[in-house]
Design a protein around this motif. Structure first.
Motif, PDB file in Angstrom:
ATOM      1  N   ASN A 100      12.481  -4.091  -9.216  1.00  0.00           N
ATOM      2  CA  ASN A 100      13.211  -5.315  -8.864  1.00  0.00           C
ATOM      3  C   ASN A 100      13.007  -5.699  -7.400  1.00  0.00           C
ATOM      4  OD1 ASN A 100      14.231  -5.893 -11.403  1.00  0.00           O
ATOM      5  ND2 ASN A 100      16.045  -4.604 -11.110  1.00  0.00           N
ATOM      6  N   ALA A 152       8.967  -8.662 -15.667  1.00  0.00           N
ATOM      7  CA  ALA A 152       8.901  -8.520 -14.206  1.00  0.00           C
ATOM      8  C   ALA A 152       7.633  -9.136 -13.631  1.00  0.00           C
ATOM      9  CB  ALA A 152       9.002  -7.050 -13.822  1.00  0.00           C
ATOM     10  N   ALA A 208      11.310 -11.784 -13.046  1.00  0.00           N
ATOM     11  CA  ALA A 208      10.728 -12.102 -11.740  1.00  0.00           C
ATOM     12  C   ALA A 208       9.451 -12.898 -11.919  1.00  0.00           C
ATOM     13  CB  ALA A 208      10.442 -10.801 -10.990  1.00  0.00           C
ATOM     14  N   HIS A 249       5.766 -13.287  -9.751  1.00  0.00           N
ATOM     15  CA  HIS A 249       4.961 -12.827  -8.620  1.00  0.00           C
ATOM     16  C   HIS A 249       3.704 -13.676  -8.514  1.00  0.00           C
ATOM     17  CE1 HIS A 249       7.548  -9.398  -7.957  1.00  0.00           C
ATOM     18  NE2 HIS A 249       7.438  -9.054  -9.221  1.00  0.00           N
TER      19      HIS A 249
END
Lengths: 184, 566
Positions: B205, B234, B339, B341
């Motif tokens: 995280n 993620a 998330a 990225h």
């Protein structure tokens, strides 16, 4: 490079054929010399205990113990340094009876080293001493330099951890619980 | 009433059937004849594939296990047969392949007397098996075999050898079978530690530049779905080890390719740029890491593995997650915050473009010159809809194969990763086809490795195994030649091969085939191979001096990557 020191590896296993071979393979692959080795039934019925000493680093010992532990018939492997353990070796010394009696300091020697006479006949005397390596070695040196030692043998180390119970018993209880759960 | 007694051999057959075995790869001989005699009565339940050499039996059983997820079974006689099986056993240990190898042994009164065809199979195989056991009494057969299957298939899978003395095969016993699913000293499925799961989730995280390394552990624990959920939630880009390939389809946007010496530039370089490295069911092998002193020093490391001995073995781990990937990945995923990225993932682009321009375009789409290895592999993959099973041998054919073959489904790569066994390909392909009969099996071999187990063409003929064999023939031991060119001053010591007419050999085995050496004929030849009803040998004459790039020289670091563009 971290320096090498003496580690004692304690391994609990099932009593099956070929285990010593499996353990030795792990030491051999990492080029570790086994300094001492002793094997005997443990306090728990049907389970054998290996006590092995070797010079190594903690990093290597950690890996070695994991690789031993993963063998199917090994219950658990641990490593310890001397601070965690009470340990002992036993040594037997065979001497010439004639020279032994002539040296004229038998009582002094036995008392000094806390040794015992196990056997005596007209040709030879066998005395026994237990202790740490340095202690059995000191007696060997003294005898060698005075009357000479005809035969000498020292056992592998036996060791017990300073904690109360054999750590294995907790693990065994846990395993039995798991089995019960699986069955129910 | 007294229970009816059966022979040890029949006890073996009954136990194999009870363990779900329907296929055995093997070769009979003196010390296993009672078992083969009994097998004759089990022909309706157990298919026996008669290989041409015991090494072929173990590799075929490996191929079978790798594609099917079942335990591969090989059966051989004593002495030389058992020693011939060794390479496959060792290979299965290195690559965590569930395998049960049953060997015959001389009768127990003769043990230790150097009897005819006696060899200390247990002594030889202890270092290369999960478990090796000699059965000397018929009443131990059912127990030992059931235990063998449990050990081979549970936890981190691996090979088990059961060596059965001949008198144990013959003697009569009251048969009793209890499936083994518990061994006091063996905990194959570790409890998931909630603290390490939480610690791992927290690191992920917080990570700005996470990179996952996907290994075969994901496939072995059937955790492909859990892996994708984890990666997507993620938004973690990943590279695969050679054995982790096909756990996620090739075209997944987070899939950045293969790791290691001949892997893709992106995931290799990013290993030394990421802030968090997440190894999943992989073991940080030296072909993946190169020099450990310079490997991912900037990153925190999470290591998911079922084998405690792998955690911390090669790289120090910040958070170990010990357990079965299917459970641990799901547990960690539950604690992840979704998330993105995007910027980090975009940094893979320049590496991809560089590799594409300097290596891939030239390898796959050459305009002139001889055929290239990558070109052939890419075309075969395309022609089979990127949905075939790739089987390779070892060497350049392997590295090209795993670089350029594409996958849609899991369990689509069968290759000798850890041991790097030349001669693995052809027998493994036989096992793969038998384990996955509905799939197209494309087996790429070099001219060297093909000839190490070429006798298995006989097995293909007899079993009518529909494997597509593509020999990338450069008349060289190509990978060794490549190293000689790069690192040994072009001194080509013993790497030139004068080869026979491979197509004629195939023809003698009643296997169709042809040579292709012209670019304009390549598509047609591949179609002919794929359309052919049955096994087919396509010998592609490729450039003599082909090179596999990129290459990170052994024991060095990713900054030494060679693109081969000068």
């Amino acid at each position: 490079m971290s320096t090498k020191k003496l580690y004692t590896v304690i391994i609990f296993s099932e009593n099956t054929v070929g285990l010593l071979n499996q353990i030795a393979i792990v030491f051999t692959r990492r080029q570790l010399n086994i300094e001492t080795l002793s094997v005997s039934p443990s306090a728990i019925e049907g389970i054998h205990k290996f006590t092995i000493t070797t010079f190594s680093t903690e990093d290597i010992m950690d890996k070695v113990v994991k690789q031993i532990d993963k063998r199917v018939d090994i219950l658990k492997a641990y490593y310890n340094t001397d601070e965690d353990l009470v340990f002992q070796e036993i040594a037997l010394y065979k001497l010439s009876t004639e020279l032994f009696l002539k040296m004229g300091a038998v009582e002094e020697l036995i008392r000094k080293y806390n040794a015992r006479v196990l056997e005596m006949n007209e040709s030879c005397v066998v005395i026994q001493k237990s202790g740490h390596y340095e202690e059995t070695q000191a007696l060997f040196k003294e005898l060698s330099s005075t009357i000479g030692v005809l035969q000498f043998i020292r056992s592998g180390r036996v060791a017990i951890t300073k904690s109360k119970v054999e750590r294995l018993s907790d693990m065994l209880a846990e395993m039995e619980n798991k089995l019960e759960k699986k069955r129910s | 009433m007294e229970k009816q007694k059966i022979t040890g051999s029949e006890a073996l057959m009954k136990t194999l059937v009870a363990e779900g075995v329907d296929t055995i790869f093997g070769y009979p001989g003196g010390a296993i004849m009672p078992v083969y005699d009994c097998l004759y009565d089990y022909r309706d339940r157990i298919r026996h594939i008669l290989v041409r050499h015991e090494q072929g039996a173990t590799h075929a059983a490996q191929g079978y296990a790798r594609v099917s997820g079942k335990v591969g079974v090989a059966m051989v006689t004593s002495g030389p047969a058992a020693t011939n099986a060794i390479t496959g056993i060792a290979d299965a240990l290195m690559d965590s392949t569930p395998l049960v190898v049953i060997s015959g042994q001389v009768a127990s009164p003769l043990l230790g007397s150097d009897a005819f065809q006696e060899i200390d199979v247990i002594g030889i195989t202890l270092p290369i098996t999960k478990w090796a056991y000699q059965v000397r009494r018929a009443e131990d057969i059912a127990w030992a075999i059931s235990r063998a299957f449990y050990i081979a298939s549970s936890g981190r899978p691996g090979p088990v050898v059961i060596d059965i003395a001949k008198d144990a095969q013959i003697n009569k016993i009251e048969y009793e079978y209890n499936k083994v699913n518990y061994i006091r000293s063996y905990q194959p499925l570790p409890d998931v530690n909630a603290d390490s799961v939480a610690a791992a989730a927290e690191l992920i995280n917080q990570a700005k530049k996470p990179l996952a390394l996907v290994g075969q552990g994901v496939i072995l624990s059937n955790a492909e779905k859990e892996l994708v959920a984890f990666l997507e939630k993620a938004d973690i880009p990943f590279g695969s080890t050679i054995l982790g390939l096909s756990a996620v389809s090739s075209d997944h946007p987070l899939n950045k390719g293969m790791l290691g010496m001949h892997g893709n530039a992106g995931p290799n370089r990013k290993t030394n740029e990421c802030d968090l490295l997440i190894g999943i069911g992989m073991r940080f092998d030296d072909r993946v890491t190169g020099d450990l002193k310079t490997y991912a020093k900037q990153a925190k490391i999470i290591h998911f593995d079922i084998d405690l001995a792998e955690i911390g073995k090669n790289v120090p781990t910040t958070v170990p997650v010990h357990g079965d990937a299917k459970e641990t990945l799901a547990a960690v995923t539950a604690l992840l915050k979704p998330a993105k990225h995007t910027d980090w993932i975009a940094t893979f682009k320049p590496d991809e473009e560089e590799e594409n321009q300097k290596v891939i375009q030239k390898e796959l789409y050459p305009k002139s010159g001889q055929l290239k290895m990558g070109e052939v592999i890419n075309k075969v993959s395309e022609a089979s809809g990127h949905d075939g099973i790739l089987v390779t041998d070892v060497g350049q054919n392997q590295m090209m194969g795993v670089r350029y073959f594409k996958y849609k489904r899991t369990r689509s790569v069968v290759t000798s990763g850890g041991l790097g066994t030349m001669g693995f390909g052809l027998p493994a392909a036989i096992g793969a086809k038998i384990g996955a009969p509905d799939r197209t099996v494309c087996c790429f071999l070099g001219d060297g490795g093909f000839q190490m187990t070429i006798q298995e063409l006989g097995t293909i003929m007899q079993e009518k195994t529909n494997v597509k064999i593509i020999v990338l023939n450069n008349n060289f031991l190509g990978m060794v030649r490549q190293w000689q060119e790069l690192f040994f001053n072009e001194r080509y010591s013993e790497t030139v091969m004068e080869n026979p007419d491979f197509v004629a050999i195939a023809k003698a085995y009643n296997i169709a085939g042809r040579v292709v050496d012209k670019r304009e004929e390549l598509d047609g030849a591949i179609q002919e191979m794929l359309n052919h009803d049955g096994a087919y040998l396509l010998v592609a004459t490729v450039e003599t001096c082909g090179m596999v790039y990129p290459m990170i020289p052994a024991g060095t670091t990713v900054t030494n990557i060679i693109m081969g563009d000068n």
